[in-house]
Design a protein around this motif. Sequence first.
Motif, PDB file in Angstrom:
ATOM      1  N   HIS A 194       0.317  -4.869  -4.209  1.00 36.46           N
ATOM      2  CA  HIS A 194       0.570  -5.721  -2.826  1.00 36.46           C
ATOM      3  C   HIS A 194       1.884  -6.066  -2.446  1.00 36.46           C
ATOM      4  O   HIS A 194       1.836  -6.154  -1.096  1.00 36.46           O
ATOM      5  CB  HIS A 194      -0.123  -7.244  -3.474  1.00 36.46           C
ATOM      6  CG  HIS A 194      -1.497  -7.185  -3.899  1.00 36.46           C
ATOM      7  ND1 HIS A 194      -2.577  -6.747  -3.169  1.00 36.46           N
ATOM      8  CD2 HIS A 194      -1.957  -7.200  -5.236  1.00 36.46           C
ATOM      9  CE1 HIS A 194      -3.665  -6.792  -3.808  1.00 36.46           C
ATOM     10  NE2 HIS A 194      -3.298  -6.911  -5.116  1.00 36.46           N
ATOM     11  N   ILE A 195       2.868  -5.913  -3.264  1.00 33.22           N
ATOM     12  CA  ILE A 195       4.236  -5.966  -2.983  1.00 33.22           C
ATOM     13  C   ILE A 195       4.948  -4.467  -2.290  1.00 33.22           C
ATOM     14  O   ILE A 195       5.384  -4.538  -1.252  1.00 33.22           O
ATOM     15  CB  ILE A 195       5.084  -6.355  -3.937  1.00 33.22           C
ATOM     16  CG1 ILE A 195       4.797  -7.959  -4.419  1.00 33.22           C
ATOM     17  CG2 ILE A 195       6.640  -6.587  -3.476  1.00 33.22           C
ATOM     18  CD1 ILE A 195       5.302  -8.432  -5.546  1.00 33.22           C
ATOM     19  N   VAL A 196       4.569  -3.525  -3.124  1.00 35.40           N
ATOM     20  CA  VAL A 196       5.124  -2.210  -3.018  1.00 35.40           C
ATOM     21  C   VAL A 196       4.423  -1.728  -1.693  1.00 35.40           C
ATOM     22  O   VAL A 196       5.458  -1.213  -0.734  1.00 35.40           O
ATOM     23  CB  VAL A 196       5.150  -1.321  -4.259  1.00 35.40           C
ATOM     24  CG1 VAL A 196       5.190   0.014  -4.080  1.00 35.40           C
ATOM     25  CG2 VAL A 196       5.682  -1.971  -5.402  1.00 35.40           C
ATOM     26  N   LEU A 197       3.371  -1.794  -1.461  1.00 39.16           N
ATOM     27  CA  LEU A 197       2.750  -1.003  -0.420  1.00 39.16           C
ATOM     28  C   LEU A 197       3.104  -1.593   1.052  1.00 39.16           C
ATOM     29  O   LEU A 197       3.153  -1.022   1.756  1.00 39.16           O
ATOM     30  CB  LEU A 197       1.292  -0.839  -0.595  1.00 39.16           C
ATOM     31  CG  LEU A 197       0.434  -0.031   0.432  1.00 39.16           C
ATOM     32  CD1 LEU A 197       1.188   1.467   0.558  1.00 39.16           C
ATOM     33  CD2 LEU A 197      -1.031   0.157   0.371  1.00 39.16           C
ATOM     34  N   ALA A 198       3.109  -3.033   0.814  1.00 38.59           N
ATOM     35  CA  ALA A 198       3.346  -3.649   2.078  1.00 38.59           C
ATOM     36  C   ALA A 198       4.696  -3.630   2.586  1.00 38.59           C
ATOM     37  O   ALA A 198       4.938  -3.472   3.874  1.00 38.59           O
ATOM     38  CB  ALA A 198       3.144  -5.331   1.872  1.00 38.59           C
ATOM     39  N   ASP A 199       5.564  -3.584   1.643  1.00 39.16           N
ATOM     40  CA  ASP A 199       7.045  -3.379   1.855  1.00 39.16           C
ATOM     41  C   ASP A 199       7.288  -1.878   2.542  1.00 39.16           C
ATOM     42  O   ASP A 199       8.057  -1.827   3.350  1.00 39.16           O
ATOM     43  CB  ASP A 199       7.769  -3.461   0.566  1.00 39.16           C
ATOM     44  CG  ASP A 199       9.306  -3.475   0.925  1.00 39.16           C
ATOM     45  OD1 ASP A 199       9.585  -4.042   1.759  1.00 39.16           O
ATOM     46  OD2 ASP A 199       9.881  -2.811  -0.001  1.00 39.16           O
ATOM     47  N   HIS A 200       6.450  -0.893   1.937  1.00 42.77           N
ATOM     48  CA  HIS A 200       6.616   0.541   2.399  1.00 42.77           C
ATOM     49  C   HIS A 200       5.901   0.588   3.876  1.00 42.77           C
ATOM     50  O   HIS A 200       6.806   1.126   4.675  1.00 42.77           O
ATOM     51  CB  HIS A 200       5.994   1.300   1.499  1.00 42.77           C
ATOM     52  CG  HIS A 200       5.881   2.750   1.790  1.00 42.77           C
ATOM     53  ND1 HIS A 200       6.965   3.481   1.891  1.00 42.77           N
ATOM     54  CD2 HIS A 200       4.768   3.306   2.592  1.00 42.77           C
ATOM     55  CE1 HIS A 200       6.411   4.924   2.553  1.00 42.77           C
ATOM     56  NE2 HIS A 200       5.124   4.655   2.837  1.00 42.77           N
ATOM     57  N   LEU A 201       4.947   0.172   3.808  1.00 46.01           N
ATOM     58  CA  LEU A 201       4.242   0.140   5.276  1.00 46.01           C
ATOM     59  C   LEU A 201       4.941  -0.492   6.403  1.00 46.01           C
ATOM     60  O   LEU A 201       5.126   0.186   7.523  1.00 46.01           O
ATOM     61  CB  LEU A 201       2.822  -0.245   5.173  1.00 46.01           C
ATOM     62  CG  LEU A 201       1.748   0.523   4.488  1.00 46.01           C
ATOM     63  CD1 LEU A 201       0.465  -0.283   4.421  1.00 46.01           C
ATOM     64  CD2 LEU A 201       1.742   2.072   5.166  1.00 46.01           C
ATOM     65  N   SER A 202       5.559  -1.568   5.988  1.00 35.40           N
ATOM     66  CA  SER A 202       6.221  -2.391   7.146  1.00 35.40           C
ATOM     67  C   SER A 202       7.378  -1.683   7.420  1.00 35.40           C
ATOM     68  O   SER A 202       7.790  -1.488   8.891  1.00 35.40           O
ATOM     69  CB  SER A 202       6.731  -3.753   6.533  1.00 35.40           C
ATOM     70  OG  SER A 202       7.203  -4.466   7.581  1.00 35.40           O
ATOM     71  N   PHE A 203       8.138  -1.029   6.748  1.00 37.19           N
ATOM     72  CA  PHE A 203       9.401  -0.378   6.975  1.00 37.19           C
ATOM     73  C   PHE A 203       9.177   1.131   7.696  1.00 37.19           C
ATOM     74  O   PHE A 203       9.746   1.399   8.713  1.00 37.19           O
ATOM     75  CB  PHE A 203       9.972  -0.078   5.537  1.00 37.19           C
ATOM     76  CG  PHE A 203      11.277   0.896   5.937  1.00 37.19           C
ATOM     77  CD1 PHE A 203      12.374   0.441   6.776  1.00 37.19           C
ATOM     78  CD2 PHE A 203      11.749   2.102   5.234  1.00 37.19           C
ATOM     79  CE1 PHE A 203      13.462   1.147   6.794  1.00 37.19           C
ATOM     80  CE2 PHE A 203      12.649   2.893   5.426  1.00 37.19           C
ATOM     81  CZ  PHE A 203      13.861   2.401   6.448  1.00 37.19           C
ATOM     82  N   ALA A 204       7.751   1.611   7.224  1.00 36.16           N
ATOM     83  CA  ALA A 204       7.451   3.021   7.770  1.00 36.16           C
ATOM     84  C   ALA A 204       7.015   2.788   9.082  1.00 36.16           C
ATOM     85  O   ALA A 204       7.358   3.459  10.121  1.00 36.16           O
ATOM     86  CB  ALA A 204       6.318   3.619   7.053  1.00 36.16           C
ATOM     87  N   ILE A 205       6.300   1.499   9.561  1.00 40.36           N
ATOM     88  CA  ILE A 205       5.943   1.399  10.894  1.00 40.36           C
ATOM     89  C   ILE A 205       6.989   1.062  11.820  1.00 40.36           C
ATOM     90  O   ILE A 205       6.961   1.549  13.032  1.00 40.36           O
ATOM     91  CB  ILE A 205       4.727   0.294  10.956  1.00 40.36           C
ATOM     92  CG1 ILE A 205       3.512   0.466  10.131  1.00 40.36           C
ATOM     93  CG2 ILE A 205       4.520  -0.480  12.340  1.00 40.36           C
ATOM     94  CD1 ILE A 205       2.864  -0.695   9.843  1.00 40.36           C
TER      95      ILE A 205
END
Length: 272
Positions: free
Chosen positions: A90-101
């Motif tokens: 929940h932390i790792v993916l949201a952090d990654h996706l936000s940066f990627a977007i």
Amino acid sequence: MKITKILNNNAVVVKDGEEEKIAVGAGIAFNKKRNDIVNPHKIEKLFVTKENDKLEQLLSRIPEEHFTISEEIISYAEEYIGTKLNERIHIVLADHLSFAIERERDGIQLKNKLLHEIKILYRKEYEVGLWAVEHIKKQCDVEMPVDEAAFIALHIHTMKLQGGDVRETVRQTTIVRDMVQMIMEFLGIKVKEDDLSYQRLVTHLRFALTRTNSYEHHTMDDEMLEMIQKKFSLSYRCATEVAKELLDAHGVSLPSHELGYITLHIERLRKQ
């Protein structure tokens, strides 16, 4: 449950008895303030993690839409793969996706050098990644390349219950890629990634590394190994060269019986 802290319009920290939790839901914090009671019907997800402080920081820093999309991807992944993911996702993916977007909106695209290996080794996770890329496009109007699907696949794979280290997953996948490239150069051949023999080789090398880390190996009787060494001498020489490079570069030692199985995969590939 009383609100102890408002993170954003859709997320609050609440006190439930003696336990602190993070409640997420559309408009859960609208017109609310500290010590107000949370409407239970507004709660869509309730998080109780060992890393609540990190989740709090994340929710207060990234757009709410990005966290919502990440949660939708996680729900899809757990249903599609058929397993619960470690709570750290929940932390790792949201952090990654936000940066990627945000990176994509700035016109910065990162190539995933492990794309082909990920597609083979983590097929279902990669399919989740492809779904995620389409979902992001629908929700954010941001079009991402398949490289991002592979990045997402790595995070999903790493967080399957054991909650491993994505760096170790990347390390092992990189080693497999290097081993395959060395085999191709040794044999002087090029093979398409959709070739079945190529896929079998990649998969076998991945599990050979996993078995080495867990001290488990394929067993092969000595007579069979000797026969393979003689009958497929070129492929066996290739396997030993790869094993030597693996030991020199990464400190990973493959037993002789494992080399016998790798030789069979190389020979099958060579005959193609």
